[in-house]
Design a protein around this motif. Structure first.
Motif, PDB file in Angstrom:
ATOM      1  N   HIS A  34       0.812  -1.217   0.000  1.00  0.00           N
ATOM      2  CA  HIS A  34       0.000   0.000   0.000  1.00  0.00           C
ATOM      3  C   HIS A  34       0.847   1.270   0.000  1.00  0.00           C
ATOM      4  N   LEU A  35       2.123   1.162   0.280  1.00  0.00           N
ATOM      5  CA  LEU A  35       3.020   2.315   0.303  1.00  0.00           C
ATOM      6  C   LEU A  35       3.696   2.566  -1.044  1.00  0.00           C
ATOM      7  N   ARG A  36       3.630   1.578  -1.937  1.00  0.00           N
ATOM      8  CA  ARG A  36       4.300   1.702  -3.234  1.00  0.00           C
ATOM      9  C   ARG A  36       3.359   2.338  -4.257  1.00  0.00           C
ATOM     10  N   ASN A  37       3.928   2.973  -5.264  1.00  0.00           N
ATOM     11  CA  ASN A  37       3.128   3.609  -6.312  1.00  0.00           C
ATOM     12  C   ASN A  37       2.894   2.714  -7.515  1.00  0.00           C
ATOM     13  N   ASP A  38       3.233   1.425  -7.414  1.00  0.00           N
ATOM     14  CA  ASP A  38       3.018   0.527  -8.548  1.00  0.00           C
ATOM     15  C   ASP A  38       2.069  -0.624  -8.203  1.00  0.00           C
ATOM     16  N   THR A  39       1.467  -0.587  -7.046  1.00  0.00           N
ATOM     17  CA  THR A  39       0.555  -1.637  -6.623  1.00  0.00           C
ATOM     18  C   THR A  39      -0.792  -1.484  -7.331  1.00  0.00           C
ATOM     19  N   PRO A  40      -1.285  -2.535  -7.988  1.00  0.00           N
ATOM     20  CA  PRO A  40      -2.595  -2.439  -8.647  1.00  0.00           C
ATOM     21  C   PRO A  40      -3.717  -2.249  -7.624  1.00  0.00           C
ATOM     22  N   LEU A  42      -7.738  -2.932  -7.230  1.00  0.00           N
ATOM     23  CA  LEU A  42      -8.868  -3.645  -7.804  1.00  0.00           C
ATOM     24  C   LEU A  42     -10.171  -3.032  -7.307  1.00  0.00           C
ATOM     25  N   VAL A  43     -11.024  -2.649  -8.256  1.00  0.00           N
ATOM     26  CA  VAL A  43     -12.349  -2.129  -7.946  1.00  0.00           C
ATOM     27  C   VAL A  43     -13.356  -3.131  -8.485  1.00  0.00           C
ATOM     28  N   THR A  44     -14.223  -3.641  -7.634  1.00  0.00           N
ATOM     29  CA  THR A  44     -15.241  -4.596  -8.050  1.00  0.00           C
ATOM     30  C   THR A  44     -16.594  -3.890  -8.089  1.00  0.00           C
ATOM     31  N   ILE A  45     -17.284  -4.003  -9.219  1.00  0.00           N
ATOM     32  CA  ILE A  45     -18.593  -3.377  -9.380  1.00  0.00           C
ATOM     33  C   ILE A  45     -19.604  -4.455  -9.737  1.00  0.00           C
ATOM     34  N   VAL A  46     -20.704  -4.478  -9.009  1.00  0.00           N
ATOM     35  CA  VAL A  46     -21.831  -5.350  -9.330  1.00  0.00           C
ATOM     36  C   VAL A  46     -22.980  -4.428  -9.723  1.00  0.00           C
ATOM     37  N   SER A  47     -23.498  -4.621 -10.926  1.00  0.00           N
ATOM     38  CA  SER A  47     -24.490  -3.700 -11.466  1.00  0.00           C
ATOM     39  C   SER A  47     -25.725  -4.454 -11.930  1.00  0.00           C
ATOM     40  N   TYR A  48     -26.886  -4.005 -11.482  1.00  0.00           N
ATOM     41  CA  TYR A  48     -28.161  -4.547 -11.964  1.00  0.00           C
ATOM     42  C   TYR A  48     -28.917  -3.408 -12.641  1.00  0.00           C
ATOM     43  N   ARG A  49     -28.881  -3.392 -13.962  1.00  0.00           N
ATOM     44  CA  ARG A  49     -29.601  -2.405 -14.766  1.00  0.00           C
ATOM     45  C   ARG A  49     -29.314  -0.976 -14.299  1.00  0.00           C
ATOM     46  N   ASP A  50     -28.082  -0.687 -13.976  1.00  0.00           N
ATOM     47  CA  ASP A  50     -27.689   0.608 -13.436  1.00  0.00           C
ATOM     48  C   ASP A  50     -27.335   1.570 -14.561  1.00  0.00           C
ATOM     49  N   GLU A  51     -28.158   2.598 -14.744  1.00  0.00           N
ATOM     50  CA  GLU A  51     -27.919   3.577 -15.803  1.00  0.00           C
ATOM     51  C   GLU A  51     -26.747   4.493 -15.488  1.00  0.00           C
ATOM     52  N   GLN A  52     -26.294   4.525 -14.242  1.00  0.00           N
ATOM     53  CA  GLN A  52     -25.186   5.385 -13.826  1.00  0.00           C
ATOM     54  C   GLN A  52     -23.839   4.664 -13.860  1.00  0.00           C
ATOM     55  N   CYS A  53     -23.828   3.410 -14.222  1.00  0.00           N
ATOM     56  CA  CYS A  53     -22.608   2.607 -14.159  1.00  0.00           C
ATOM     57  C   CYS A  53     -21.475   3.204 -14.993  1.00  0.00           C
ATOM     58  N   GLY A  54     -21.760   3.674 -16.197  1.00  0.00           N
ATOM     59  CA  GLY A  54     -20.736   4.289 -17.041  1.00  0.00           C
ATOM     60  C   GLY A  54     -20.133   5.518 -16.390  1.00  0.00           C
ATOM     61  N   GLU A  68      -3.562   4.483 -13.974  1.00  0.00           N
ATOM     62  CA  GLU A  68      -2.917   3.347 -14.646  1.00  0.00           C
ATOM     63  C   GLU A  68      -2.856   2.113 -13.747  1.00  0.00           C
ATOM     64  N   ARG A  69      -3.060   2.287 -12.464  1.00  0.00           N
ATOM     65  CA  ARG A  69      -3.033   1.161 -11.527  1.00  0.00           C
ATOM     66  C   ARG A  69      -4.403   0.514 -11.334  1.00  0.00           C
ATOM     67  N   ILE A  70      -5.446   1.153 -11.817  1.00  0.00           N
ATOM     68  CA  ILE A  70      -6.817   0.679 -11.593  1.00  0.00           C
ATOM     69  C   ILE A  70      -7.109  -0.543 -12.457  1.00  0.00           C
ATOM     70  N   ARG A  71      -7.694  -1.564 -11.843  1.00  0.00           N
ATOM     71  CA  ARG A  71      -8.229  -2.743 -12.520  1.00  0.00           C
ATOM     72  C   ARG A  71      -9.680  -2.861 -12.075  1.00  0.00           C
ATOM     73  N   VAL A  72     -10.593  -3.046 -13.033  1.00  0.00           N
ATOM     74  CA  VAL A  72     -12.016  -3.124 -12.707  1.00  0.00           C
ATOM     75  C   VAL A  72     -12.533  -4.509 -13.035  1.00  0.00           C
ATOM     76  N   ALA A  73     -13.227  -5.116 -12.077  1.00  0.00           N
ATOM     77  CA  ALA A  73     -13.965  -6.356 -12.299  1.00  0.00           C
ATOM     78  C   ALA A  73     -15.446  -5.964 -12.292  1.00  0.00           C
ATOM     79  N   LEU A  74     -16.096  -6.120 -13.437  1.00  0.00           N
ATOM     80  CA  LEU A  74     -17.479  -5.683 -13.592  1.00  0.00           C
ATOM     81  C   LEU A  74     -18.388  -6.881 -13.796  1.00  0.00           C
ATOM     82  N   PHE A  75     -19.393  -6.996 -12.956  1.00  0.00           N
ATOM     83  CA  PHE A  75     -20.428  -8.034 -13.068  1.00  0.00           C
ATOM     84  C   PHE A  75     -21.730  -7.291 -13.319  1.00  0.00           C
TER      85      PHE A  75
END
Length: 90
Positions: A34-40, A42-54, A68-75
């Motif tokens: 958590h102290l380094r600037n190269d650690t990925p 992960l953001v997890t999003i669960v969406s049910y018909r969410d018009e605001q998701c974008g 550049e470090r952000i990784r998104v898992a979208l369901f």
């Protein structure tokens, strides 16, 4: 054994909303990643018909200090005709 409306505090079950229920405390980080600037990140999003998701995706990347470090898992669950989260973001 717990019951509906109760929370385990590590020693005993406490009724939710009652006196003595402590607020949740985040788990402390392990190691130094958590102290380094190269650690990925992960953001997890669960969406049910969410018009605001974008907009949520756009907000994640535009407000990040290191996008550049952000990784998104979208369901996503949607119906025919709904605009997908990624499509509305792009």
């Amino acid at each position: 054994v717990g019951a509906a409306g109760a929370a385990w505090d590590g020693r005993r079950w406490l009724p939710l909303g009652g006196a003595g229920v402590r607020r949740a405390v985040p788990v402390p980080p392990v190691g130094v990643a958590h102290l380094r600037n190269d650690t990925p990140i992960l953001v997890t999003i669960v969406s049910y018909r969410d018009e605001q998701c974008g907009r949520t995706l756009a907000s994640i990347f535009t407000q990040a200090r290191h996008p550049e470090r952000i990784r998104v898992a979208l369901f996503e669950q949607r119906q025919t005709g709904d605009t997908g989260c990624v499509a509305s973001y792009c």
